[in-house]
Motif scaffolding. Structure first.
Motif, short mmCIF file in Angstrom:
data_model
loop_
_atom_site.label_atom_id
_atom_site.label_comp_id
_atom_site.label_asym_id
_atom_site.label_seq_id
_atom_site.Cartn_x
_atom_site.Cartn_y
_atom_site.Cartn_z
N PHE A 1 0.82 -1.11 -0.16
CA PHE A 1 0.10 0.09 -0.18
C PHE A 1 0.88 1.36 -0.05
O PHE A 1 0.58 2.39 -0.83
CB PHE A 1 -0.84 0.06 1.12
N ASN A 2 1.69 1.37 0.79
CA ASN A 2 2.64 2.43 0.91
C ASN A 2 3.32 2.76 -0.45
O ASN A 2 3.57 3.87 -0.82
CB ASN A 2 3.69 2.17 1.92
N GLU A 3 3.90 1.54 -1.15
CA GLU A 3 4.66 1.68 -2.21
C GLU A 3 3.73 2.20 -3.29
O GLU A 3 3.86 3.39 -4.22
CB GLU A 3 5.03 0.49 -3.06
N ALA A 4 2.51 2.04 -3.49
CA ALA A 4 1.45 2.24 -4.51
C ALA A 4 0.94 3.66 -4.12
O ALA A 4 0.88 4.53 -4.97
CB ALA A 4 0.05 1.35 -4.31
N ALA A 5 0.89 4.15 -2.83
CA ALA A 5 0.46 5.72 -2.51
C ALA A 5 1.59 6.47 -3.10
O ALA A 5 1.23 7.49 -3.34
CB ALA A 5 0.24 5.30 -1.03
N PHE A 6 2.99 6.01 -2.85
CA PHE A 6 3.69 7.04 -3.21
C PHE A 6 4.32 6.93 -4.68
O PHE A 6 5.12 7.80 -5.15
CB PHE A 6 5.21 6.96 -2.50
N ALA A 7 3.69 5.85 -5.53
CA ALA A 7 4.05 5.95 -7.08
C ALA A 7 3.49 6.92 -7.68
O ALA A 7 2.33 7.81 -7.17
CB ALA A 7 3.44 4.66 -7.50
N ASP A 8 4.06 7.47 -8.77
CA ASP A 8 3.75 8.63 -9.56
C ASP A 8 2.24 8.19 -10.10
O ASP A 8 2.13 7.27 -10.55
CB ASP A 8 4.59 8.89 -10.84
N GLY A 9 1.56 9.32 -10.05
CA GLY A 9 0.07 9.39 -10.62
C GLY A 9 -0.35 10.61 -10.78
O GLY A 9 0.43 11.19 -11.48
N LEU B 1 6.03 16.21 -0.10
CA LEU B 1 5.86 17.64 0.62
C LEU B 1 4.36 17.18 1.31
O LEU B 1 4.20 17.68 2.68
CB LEU B 1 5.51 18.41 -0.22
N ILE B 2 3.38 16.25 0.78
CA ILE B 2 2.26 16.02 1.63
C ILE B 2 2.65 15.11 2.91
O ILE B 2 2.17 15.55 3.91
CB ILE B 2 1.14 15.43 0.82
N ALA B 3 3.44 14.30 2.42
CA ALA B 3 4.02 13.17 3.67
C ALA B 3 4.50 14.18 4.86
O ALA B 3 4.51 13.76 5.95
CB ALA B 3 4.68 12.15 2.98
N LEU B 4 5.23 15.06 4.53
CA LEU B 4 6.20 15.63 5.39
C LEU B 4 5.30 16.65 6.29
O LEU B 4 5.57 16.70 7.49
CB LEU B 4 7.18 16.57 4.74
N GLY B 5 4.31 17.32 5.58
CA GLY B 5 3.23 18.28 6.40
C GLY B 5 2.61 17.33 7.35
O GLY B 5 2.26 17.82 8.41
N VAL B 6 2.10 16.05 6.85
CA VAL B 6 1.45 15.07 7.74
C VAL B 6 2.31 14.65 9.12
O VAL B 6 1.93 14.65 10.11
CB VAL B 6 1.07 13.91 7.16
N ALA B 7 3.59 14.49 8.67
CA ALA B 7 4.69 13.92 9.60
C ALA B 7 4.85 15.10 10.65
O ALA B 7 4.98 14.86 11.86
CB ALA B 7 6.06 13.73 9.04
N LEU B 8 4.88 16.50 10.20
CA LEU B 8 5.00 17.58 11.11
C LEU B 8 3.64 17.78 12.22
O LEU B 8 4.16 18.23 13.21
CB LEU B 8 5.44 18.79 10.08
N ALA C 1 5.74 23.87 2.98
CA ALA C 1 4.94 22.91 3.67
C ALA C 1 4.91 22.72 5.19
O ALA C 1 3.69 22.30 5.78
CB ALA C 1 5.53 21.42 3.09
N ALA C 2 5.98 23.11 5.75
CA ALA C 2 5.82 23.21 7.22
C ALA C 2 4.69 24.27 7.52
O ALA C 2 4.22 23.96 8.77
CB ALA C 2 7.13 23.54 7.50
N MET C 3 4.79 25.61 6.98
CA MET C 3 3.83 26.28 7.50
C MET C 3 2.33 25.91 7.18
O MET C 3 1.47 26.37 7.86
CB MET C 3 4.16 27.80 6.84
N VAL C 4 2.21 25.24 6.17
CA VAL C 4 0.88 25.10 5.91
C VAL C 4 0.30 23.84 6.93
O VAL C 4 -0.69 24.03 7.65
CB VAL C 4 0.53 24.12 4.48
N ALA C 5 1.39 23.06 7.07
CA ALA C 5 1.01 21.98 8.41
C ALA C 5 0.57 22.82 9.66
O ALA C 5 -0.38 22.47 10.41
CB ALA C 5 2.41 21.07 8.66
N ALA C 6 1.54 23.64 9.90
CA ALA C 6 1.22 24.63 11.30
C ALA C 6 0.10 25.34 11.28
O ALA C 6 -0.79 25.25 11.98
CB ALA C 6 2.54 25.63 11.34
N ALA C 7 -0.44 25.89 9.90
CA ALA C 7 -1.66 26.60 9.87
C ALA C 7 -2.83 25.51 10.03
O ALA C 7 -3.89 25.80 10.69
CB ALA C 7 -1.86 27.25 8.41
#
Length: 101
Positions: free
Chosen positions: A27-35, A44-51, A79-85
């Motif tokens: 699932f992880n591999e499929a989620a991160f595959a180009d689409g 960047l989305i993953a990083l925002g969620v991680a933050l 990305a960090a500021m969007v996560a914070a917002a």
């Protein structure tokens, strides 16, 4: 508690719960595959969620992956500021439950 070396223990989890972890990694591999979204956008989305979840492992891994996908300091910072917002917005909108009406 946080130590990147502990990720080596994933082998124990993979061995102890093979069906579930095999499905997770697929699932992880499929989620991160180009689409519809490219790898950089997904990282960047993953990083925002991680933050937002404040997972130091994910922050380190996805920062590295975003950099490898071409992320600039400006993109990482935004990305960090969007996560914070979003995290702050949750507190503000949940505050509406403090009032009857």
């Amino acid at each position: 508690m946080y130590d990147m070396k502990k990720l080596g223990n994933l082998a124990t989890i993979n061995k102890s719960a093979p069906a579930a972890t095999k499905a997770f990694w697929a699932f992880n591999e499929a989620a991160f595959a180009d689409g519809a979204l490219d790898r950089l956008t997904k990282e960047l989305i993953a990083l925002g969620v991680a933050l937002t979840t404040q997972c130091p492992y994910c922050i380190e891994l996805h920062t590295k992956a975003a950099r490898e996908a071409g992320a600039t300091d400006a993109q990482l910072s935004e990305a960090a500021m969007v996560a914070a917002a979003i995290r702050a917005g949750g507190a503000v909108t949940h505050a509406t439950h403090m009032f009857e009406g």
